[in-house]
Write an enzyme that holds these catalytic residues in place. Structure first.
Site, PDB file in Angstrom:
ATOM      1  N   ARG A  15       0.965  -1.178   0.055  1.00  0.00           N
ATOM      2  CA  ARG A  15       0.086  -0.029  -0.062  1.00  0.00           C
ATOM      3  C   ARG A  15       0.845   1.428  -0.062  1.00  0.00           C
ATOM      4  O   ARG A  15       0.391   2.271  -0.505  1.00  0.00           O
ATOM      5  CB  ARG A  15      -1.040   0.089   1.418  1.00  0.00           C
ATOM      6  N   LYS A  48     -19.013 -15.487   2.358  1.00  0.00           N
ATOM      7  CA  LYS A  48     -20.503 -15.083   2.747  1.00  0.00           C
ATOM      8  C   LYS A  48     -21.337 -14.442   1.569  1.00  0.00           C
ATOM      9  O   LYS A  48     -20.607 -13.349   0.921  1.00  0.00           O
ATOM     10  CB  LYS A  48     -20.602 -14.396   3.807  1.00  0.00           C
ATOM     11  N   GLY A  94      -9.046  -9.340  -0.797  1.00  0.00           N
ATOM     12  CA  GLY A  94      -8.059  -9.528  -0.312  1.00  0.00           C
ATOM     13  C   GLY A  94      -7.694 -11.166  -0.462  1.00  0.00           C
ATOM     14  O   GLY A  94      -6.420 -11.476  -0.878  1.00  0.00           O
ATOM     15  N   GLY A  99     -13.267  -3.918  -0.422  1.00  0.00           N
ATOM     16  CA  GLY A  99     -14.682  -3.487  -0.008  1.00  0.00           C
ATOM     17  C   GLY A  99     -15.083  -2.209  -1.111  1.00  0.00           C
ATOM     18  O   GLY A  99     -16.037  -2.336  -1.929  1.00  0.00           O
TER      19      GLY A  99
HETATM   20  P1  ADP Z   1     -12.196 -12.055  -0.734  1.00  0.00           P
HETATM   21  O1  ADP Z   1     -11.229 -11.575   0.345  1.00  0.00           O
HETATM   22  O2  ADP Z   1     -11.444 -11.998  -1.940  1.00  0.00           O
HETATM   23  O3  ADP Z   1     -13.195 -10.814  -0.657  1.00  0.00           O
HETATM   24  P2  ADP Z   1     -13.957 -13.565   0.988  1.00  0.00           P
HETATM   25  O4  ADP Z   1     -13.189 -13.235   2.278  1.00  0.00           O
HETATM   26  O5  ADP Z   1     -15.224 -13.424   0.433  1.00  0.00           O
HETATM   27  O6  ADP Z   1     -12.819 -13.285  -0.266  1.00  0.00           O
HETATM   28  O7  ADP Z   1     -13.764 -15.133   0.883  1.00  0.00           O
HETATM   29  C1  ADP Z   1     -12.589 -15.753   1.182  1.00  0.00           C
HETATM   30  C2  ADP Z   1     -12.757 -17.162   2.052  1.00  0.00           C
HETATM   31  O8  ADP Z   1     -13.890 -17.909   1.693  1.00  0.00           O
HETATM   32  C3  ADP Z   1     -11.476 -17.831   2.277  1.00  0.00           C
HETATM   33  O9  ADP Z   1     -11.227 -17.812   3.605  1.00  0.00           O
HETATM   34  C4  ADP Z   1     -11.775 -19.281   1.840  1.00  0.00           C
HETATM   35  O10 ADP Z   1     -11.158 -20.296   2.563  1.00  0.00           O
HETATM   36  C5  ADP Z   1     -13.296 -19.257   2.139  1.00  0.00           C
HETATM   37  N1  ADP Z   1     -14.161 -20.338   1.308  1.00  0.00           N
HETATM   38  C6  ADP Z   1     -14.103 -20.361  -0.008  1.00  0.00           C
HETATM   39  N2  ADP Z   1     -14.972 -21.602  -0.231  1.00  0.00           N
HETATM   40  C7  ADP Z   1     -15.270 -22.172   0.767  1.00  0.00           C
HETATM   41  C8  ADP Z   1     -15.947 -23.323   1.220  1.00  0.00           C
HETATM   42  N3  ADP Z   1     -16.533 -24.027   0.186  1.00  0.00           N
HETATM   43  N4  ADP Z   1     -16.373 -23.537   2.537  1.00  0.00           N
HETATM   44  C9  ADP Z   1     -15.746 -22.547   3.403  1.00  0.00           C
HETATM   45  N5  ADP Z   1     -15.406 -21.477   3.044  1.00  0.00           N
HETATM   46  C10 ADP Z   1     -14.752 -21.307   1.969  1.00  0.00           C
HETATM   47 MG    MG Z   2     -11.698 -11.841   2.542  1.00  0.00          MG
END
Ligand code: ADP
Ligand code: MG
Length: 392
Positions: A35, A198, A351, A374
């Site tokens: 960053r 989520k 992230g 975000g």
């Molecule tokens: P980002 O940071 O890219 O926005 P998220 O924080 O929404 O992504 O999601 C990432 C997390 O989702 C990871 O820690 C990953 O382990 C979890 N994840 C992905 N698929 C599954 C699954 N089938 N069951 C549980 N957790 C999952």
């Molecule tokens: Mg994340």
């Protein structure tokens, strides 16, 4: 909106908001300076053009209290190494008489780094008095903190009304240029890939992509709430029970607007998220009661790759499985490779998604990796951000 090239900063006191929210270890050493590097071009440009530069950022969540563990001092030290020959002054505070004195005595080409703006709760409250104090003795506002632009905070939004001259820095400009290509009139076919933990975090972006994308490929834990909403048994997979209705509504809207919303065809199943072992790959429902879905299976990978290959525009957020666990990372890694090889204009945000792209070793073949998780999701959902509107 103006950009750096459009303004004259020589001799002026410029208030620059950046995102120096870097991770620190227990000895207050910077663990990852991405960053800081990201805003260096803007900082160098302003210093070279004779700005008297005041730099502000948040770091962590000090919740309106002075906290030495979240001081920006380690960043000031690093800036001294990155900008040799530049006089870098670390302010003892964010506002107040001592800071005003330092601002007034700044010379051209000097940099004053303010303390963590979130040491004041007025920052997150977007308090007008506080915004005015931030703007005190400054003439120009430059925002380069893309990762904070979805927040209506004092140093991002409030301050802009007290400084008539304002512009976007190079990082913010680059983010907006790339993200607008996946938001406003994207070249078709447009394939969006959404995964991660989520649904809750991603409802606005899902709703907006239904109106923009041609194909929505769903994976990750999120897929199981959609499958459950279709009445399919998903075993021990993670389901957000309170989001079943929203998932059903999103599928209905997709159907009505002719968008293909595609769910995994097969699933890598395991006994637990950290079991390190694939129990089986399932392609029929109900999925086994004692197992959870941890990755997309080979049929899904092949199906998703077909869409990715034909895409002209791709947006991706959220890993398609628990990619942190080696045996469950294949789906995410294969999809990352497919995106890199597609030849499409590709944007990845989030992230964990960025970590997955790096793990797959394809970061250099992605058109744009967005620095603000975000912020990039909100930009795509709403087409703009409070911090961008404030510059207009
Ligand atoms: P980002 O940071 O890219 O926005 P998220 O924080 O929404 O992504 O999601 C990432 C997390 O989702 C990871 O820690 C990953 O382990 C979890 N994840 C992905 N698929 C599954 C699954 N089938 N069951 C549980 N957790 C999952
Ligand atoms: Mg994340």
């Amino acid at each position: 909106m103006k950009f750096l090239e459009d303004i004259d900063v020589k001799g002026k006191v410029v208030f620059l908001r950046v995102d120096f929210n870097v991770p620190l270890d227990e000895n207050l050493k910077i663990r990852d300076e991405t960053r800081i590097q990201a805003s260096l071009p803007t900082i160098k440009y302003l210093l070279e053009r004779g700005a008297r530069l005041v730099v502000a950022s948040h770091l962590g969540r000090p919740k309106g209290q002075f906290n030495p563990k979240m001081s920006l001092k380690p960043v000031a030290e690093r800036l001294r190494e990155l900008l040799p020959g530049t006089n870098i002054i670390m302010a003892p505070d964010v506002i107040g008489p001592e800071v005003d004195r330092l601002k007034a005595s700044l010379k051209e080409g000097e940099l004053l780094l303010l303390e963590n703006v979130r040491f004041y709760k007025e920052e997150t409250d977007n308090d007008p008095e506080f915004s005015k104090k931030l703007a005190q003795d400054c003439q120009v506002f430059v925002n380069d903190a893309f990762g904070s632009c979805h927040r209506a905070h004092a140093s991002v939004v409030g301050i802009a009304s007290y400084l008539p001259e304002k512009a976007a820095g190079f990082l913010l400009k680059k983010e907006v240029e790339h993200l607008s290509r996946v938001t406003h009139n994207p070249e078709k076919p447009y394939v969006a890939i959404l995964g991660g933990a989520k649904i809750e975090d991603k409802i606005p972006v899902l709703e907006s992509l239904i109106n923009k994308a041609d194909v929505l490929l769903i994976g990750g834990a999120m897929a199981y709430t959609f499958l459950q909403a279709q009445g399919k048994g998903v075993g021990k997979s993670i389901v957000e029970e309170d989001k079943l209705q929203i998932a059903a509504d999103i599928m209905k809207k997709a159907e009505n607007s002719g968008v293909k919303l595609i769910l995994p065809l097969d699933h890598v199943m395991a006994t637990a998220p950290d079991s390190q072992e694939i129990a089986l790959v399932a392609d029929s429902y109900p999925l086994p009661d004692n197992l959870m879905g941890v990755d997309i299976g080979p049929k899904t990978i092949a199906e998703y790759e077909k869409y990715i290959k034909s895409a002209k525009t791709i947006f991706w957020n959220g890993p398609l499985g628990i990619f942190e666990v080696k045996p469950f990372s294949r789906g995410t890694v294969e999809i990352a490779r497919a995106v890199a090889e597609s030849g499409a204009f590709s944007v990845v945000g989030g992230g964990d998604s960025i970590a997955a792209i790096q793990q797959a070793g394809v970061a250099d073949r992605i058109s744009h990796i967005s620095t603000g998780g975000g912020a990039s999701l909100e930009y795509i959902a709403y087409g703009t951000l409070p911090g961008i509107e404030a510059l207009k």
